[in-house]
Scaffold this motif. Structure first.
Motif, PDB file in Angstrom:
ATOM      1  N   ALA A  50      40.116  45.435  -4.774  1.00 17.40           N
ATOM      2  CA  ALA A  50      39.188  46.476  -4.332  1.00 17.40           C
ATOM      3  C   ALA A  50      39.512  46.893  -2.897  1.00 17.40           C
ATOM      4  N   LEU A  51      39.895  45.925  -2.060  1.00 15.82           N
ATOM      5  CA  LEU A  51      40.254  46.297  -0.686  1.00 15.82           C
ATOM      6  C   LEU A  51      41.511  47.158  -0.689  1.00 15.82           C
ATOM      7  N   GLU A  52      42.448  46.805  -1.532  1.00 22.23           N
ATOM      8  CA  GLU A  52      43.675  47.598  -1.623  1.00 22.23           C
ATOM      9  C   GLU A  52      43.331  49.040  -2.019  1.00 22.23           C
ATOM     10  N   ALA A  53      42.496  49.167  -3.022  1.00 18.60           N
ATOM     11  CA  ALA A  53      42.096  50.507  -3.478  1.00 18.60           C
ATOM     12  C   ALA A  53      41.347  51.246  -2.380  1.00 18.60           C
ATOM     13  N   LEU A  54      40.491  50.516  -1.665  1.00 15.51           N
ATOM     14  CA  LEU A  54      39.724  51.145  -0.594  1.00 15.51           C
ATOM     15  C   LEU A  54      40.638  51.618   0.526  1.00 15.51           C
ATOM     16  N   LEU A  55      41.602  50.791   0.888  1.00 19.61           N
ATOM     17  CA  LEU A  55      42.527  51.186   1.961  1.00 19.61           C
ATOM     18  C   LEU A  55      43.296  52.444   1.554  1.00 19.61           C
ATOM     19  N   ASP A  56      43.753  52.474   0.325  1.00 20.93           N
ATOM     20  CA  ASP A  56      44.472  53.657  -0.152  1.00 20.93           C
ATOM     21  C   ASP A  56      43.595  54.896  -0.070  1.00 20.93           C
ATOM     22  N   ALA A  57      42.408  54.776  -0.652  1.00 17.05           N
ATOM     23  CA  ALA A  57      41.509  55.938  -0.719  1.00 17.05           C
ATOM     24  C   ALA A  57      41.061  56.377   0.676  1.00 17.05           C
ATOM     25  N   ALA A  58      40.831  55.430   1.549  1.00 16.67           N
ATOM     26  CA  ALA A  58      40.388  55.767   2.910  1.00 16.67           C
ATOM     27  C   ALA A  58      41.533  56.406   3.692  1.00 16.67           C
ATOM     28  N   HIS A  59      42.686  55.810   3.611  1.00 18.48           N
ATOM     29  CA  HIS A  59      43.824  56.363   4.369  1.00 18.48           C
ATOM     30  C   HIS A  59      44.202  57.757   3.873  1.00 18.48           C
ATOM     31  N   GLN A  60      44.047  57.983   2.576  1.00 13.70           N
ATOM     32  CA  GLN A  60      44.275  59.345   2.062  1.00 13.70           C
ATOM     33  C   GLN A  60      43.360  60.357   2.745  1.00 13.70           C
ATOM     34  N   ARG A  61      42.169  59.895   3.125  1.00 14.87           N
ATOM     35  CA  ARG A  61      41.188  60.779   3.779  1.00 14.87           C
ATOM     36  C   ARG A  61      41.239  60.643   5.303  1.00 14.87           C
TER      37      ARG A  61
END
Lengths: 484, 484
Positions: free
Chosen positions: A104-115
């Protein structure tokens, strides 16, 4: 020395999230929580109950966060912990399974960095927990443990759970649930350094350090900075230090601290007599007694003089946090106090940090009440949400509000006016904390421009030469800039 | 039903390793153990001390193991545990850092598989430990824990460490250090299944299951088998069941059990009056009273009749383990008893398992003494080592000893003779457990061949028609095969 701090922090607006309470994912992705016994989301929080917020929920709310204008998130701890606030770390290498685990942290980092949203985690490196392997091994094996020297054992037997007997080990603030690391042991030191490196390599953008002043081993935080910056030179290191932080802000340790030295006078000036003493006497800051504008001015000047400018720009400024009551409750529900302090927060040098829920008018007394679940939309205070968005947008629009110099222009009675100046860009901010409207004249000869566009607030103004006359309604503030 | 068990096990000779005690790597590769306080390697072990053996050390000794003739290793637990035997699991996803962590296991799997050595791990799935996260959370949060239903809580408060108060939760054998999982909770069941799958995907070759008879949830081990075999159809599942194991050996659960039903009569026959009762009365097997050859024959026949043949071939046969005294000590230091029982072990259907150190004559009374560190070479009993190598080599050379049928030929007094028969290959094994030499005549009309080559032992023999006359010295055994 030449102090260097991360540039992105100077332009950041942070959002502080308490993971158990911000958002619960719509679709449960828990591997092993088929029948969780969460407390009701909107019930008052209890000291030990879980509400089941998770990082997948945060991912789902990133668009809300982005829309608010946020470009950095500071999470209170997310590693596996037998505690809803997760300051009792059980495993430094594992995101709590309740939060969704490392995936979940990996997914969050991806999604956050995309934004273009940065992610800063809470590093609790002063103490661990009773279940943390290396301490638990001592509980289980006593003097035979290979990890004896990782903690501060004083005598035998240990009593980790029975409060009627001496614990016989050093714990943080005397709380036997929180055994203190022995940082003088090179093994411990190396262990912590590697944890810090590991998560930076994983992709996080910085560390907020819990009670770092408790670690007294010489060179510890200096090495920490070197190793963190070696992985990511732009990583942010912000310490939880409530007081004069010069010992840690010399450029060799932290980029900034949680700036409660800004919080206290700001609440004392805008909240004044409304501040509820029973909510502020406990924590290590003093938003009292009430301050006049000139007293506020001198407190702010003192603070601006305390640290190098490069550090000022990467301080983490805040009005409240999980460790304090929420600002709305502190000022006894007075919304104007919240708005005025938020105006001051968003126009001050350094990165402002909004404690999740403040932007929708969430109240909260001291812990655990300050850690309520993020409200359902029907309970949002839309006015509060709107001015948060407005103030954040203005900060993003005007570089002077982020990295410009700070100049006090006026401080009489309860009216305070200052300018933020970056090259040719000059922005004026005024706050009338009085219960009466105020008509004041500001001598602004030091400015090169004549800001007259009202970016924010309900104010009447006129310029006559170097003099700016402001007519501020009671308990209001404004931001002025030059017409483009 | 058509029972299928892993073919490789039928041809395996196992070596059981207690990881803290087998080998310490020459070069320490520990990340965080710069100043470990290990007990002296060759000092008598204590219940709680660590000697610091690790998996890197096992890697370094793989050539020794291979040279011995071993092609499979069963490790007692290797996951992170606050206990030198590691049956108190702290983290099922982490190889103990003292052992070298997951990296060391990866390296070990690579190095072992290169040498055609299989690796079987110990799965402790009945109970966890007090520091195991999900139980520790209950200790920390009491009724507020989201994991309440993972264990068997009976009342509040819990008393995990203070033995003067009721624990208030179910623990294995009443030992409060070992809280029992609630396997009826589908979350727990799923958790354990995924742990099993995870390590098979990581590369291990099977699971030895600790006290699996304690898990009474219907269908649990059936599902376990299905999920394990789905990852690796050739994975070995062997349960720790000391008694009649038919309930688990119907082909839907385990491929075999730790065959203490072979151990007991074998020691009682070869050790006889030498067996020290104080070392064998505790554990759940009975290598007493002394058995005559005919009594031994009937015990063995009973055992061979107990389970399907496909299961017999994948039983894990052993003379001792970390849970018993070592065979040399059980028989009061009588080396002939050890040699004779080892001869019977290596010629019996099913996979023999040598407990590390037995092959160099290591003695050991009950735990912790049975878990001594592997001796330095100057203390090896070279004779014992040599006959181990010889017997293992003979087993590898003669398929009949592995998968051939079993036929008792003679059982009188203290002399026992049997044949292993695979197609045209017939091998005869004889043991004279008596203090006197024995001259016997075996009626071998059931055999097609006349084995007369002495593969092992000091025996004089002659064939007359169907009659084989053997002249066996006292306390000796032999293996005979047909000249090639």
């Amino acid at each position: 020395m030449n102090i260097q701090t991360p540039d992105w922090v100077k332009h950041a607006v942070f959002y502080q999230i308490f993971p158990d309470r911000f958002a619960k994912s719509e679709t449960s992705r828990h591997q092993f929580l088929m029948m969780p016994n969460w407390e009701e989301w909107d019930a008052h929080p209890t000291p030990q109950g879980y509400k089941g917020g998770d990082l997948w929920g945060v991912v789902e709310k990133l668009d809300y966060i982005k829309d608010l204008g946020i470009n950095a998130i500071y999470f209170t701890p997310i590693f596996q912990s037998a505690c809803n606030h997760r300051y009792h770390t059980h495993d430094y290498y594992l995101v709590d399974p309740i939060l969704g685990g490392n995936k979940a942290l990996e997914a969050l980092l991806d999604a956050a960095h995309q934004r273009d949203i940065k992610i800063v985690l809470d590093g609790v490196f002063n103490h661990a927990s009773r279940g943390f392997f290396f301490f638990n091994d001592i509980l289980e094996n006593g003097p035979y443990s290979p990890w004896l020297n990782w903690f501060k054992i004083e005598d035998w037997p240990l009593s980790a759970y029975d409060g009627s007997k001496p614990a016989n080990y050093v714990s943080w603030a005397g709380n036997r649930a929180l055994p203190e690391f022995n940082h003088d042991n090179p093994e411990v030191r190396e262990y912590i350094m590697r944890v810090a490196e590991y998560w930076l390599e994983f992709g996080i953008d910085g560390w907020r350090l819990d009670v770092p002043f408790e670690v007294k081993t010489p060179g510890f935080w200096q090495e920490f900075r070197q190793r963190v910056k070696a992985v990511n030179p732009e990583a942010y290191i912000v310490g939880e230090v409530w007081i004069d932080s010069r010992p840690w802000l010399d450029g060799t340790q932290f980029d900034g601290v949680m700036n409660y030295l800004f919080t206290a006078p700001t609440l004392a000036f805008t909240g004044g007599e409304r501040v509820r003493m029973e909510l502020v006497e406990g924590p290590s800051y003093s938003p009292y007694p009430p301050l006049s504008a000139s007293e506020y001015a001198s407190k702010i000047q003192e603070l601006l003089n305390l640290y190098p400018w490069e550090i000022q720009l990467t301080q983490l400024n805040l009005l409240d946090s999980h460790d304090t009551a929420r600002v709305l409750s502190i000022v006894d529900g007075d919304k104007a106090s919240v708005e005025l302090s938020t105006l001051l927060l968003l126009t001050y040098p350094g990165a402002p940090s909004i404690y999740y829920g403040d932007e929708v008018g969430l109240p909260g007394e001291l812990d655990p009440d300050s850690r309520r679940a993020f409200p359902f939309q029907q309970h949002w205070d839309e006015h509060t949400l709107n001015y948060h968005k407005q103030l954040i947008a203005i900060r993003h629009q005007y570089p002077a509000l982020r990295t410009g110099g700070y100049q006090t222009l006026f401080a009489e009675g309860l009216v305070y006016v200052f300018a933020r100046i970056l090259d040719d860009q000059e922005v004026i901010v005024a706050v009338n904390s009085d219960n009466e409207s105020a008509k004041i004249t500001v001598q602004a000869g030091s400015l090169k421009s004549r800001p007259e566009k009202v970016l924010y607030g309900d104010v009447k103004l006129s310029w006559e030469g170097e003099n700016l006359t402001l007519n501020l309604p009671q308990r209001s503030g404004c931001i002025l800039a030059v017409n483009p």
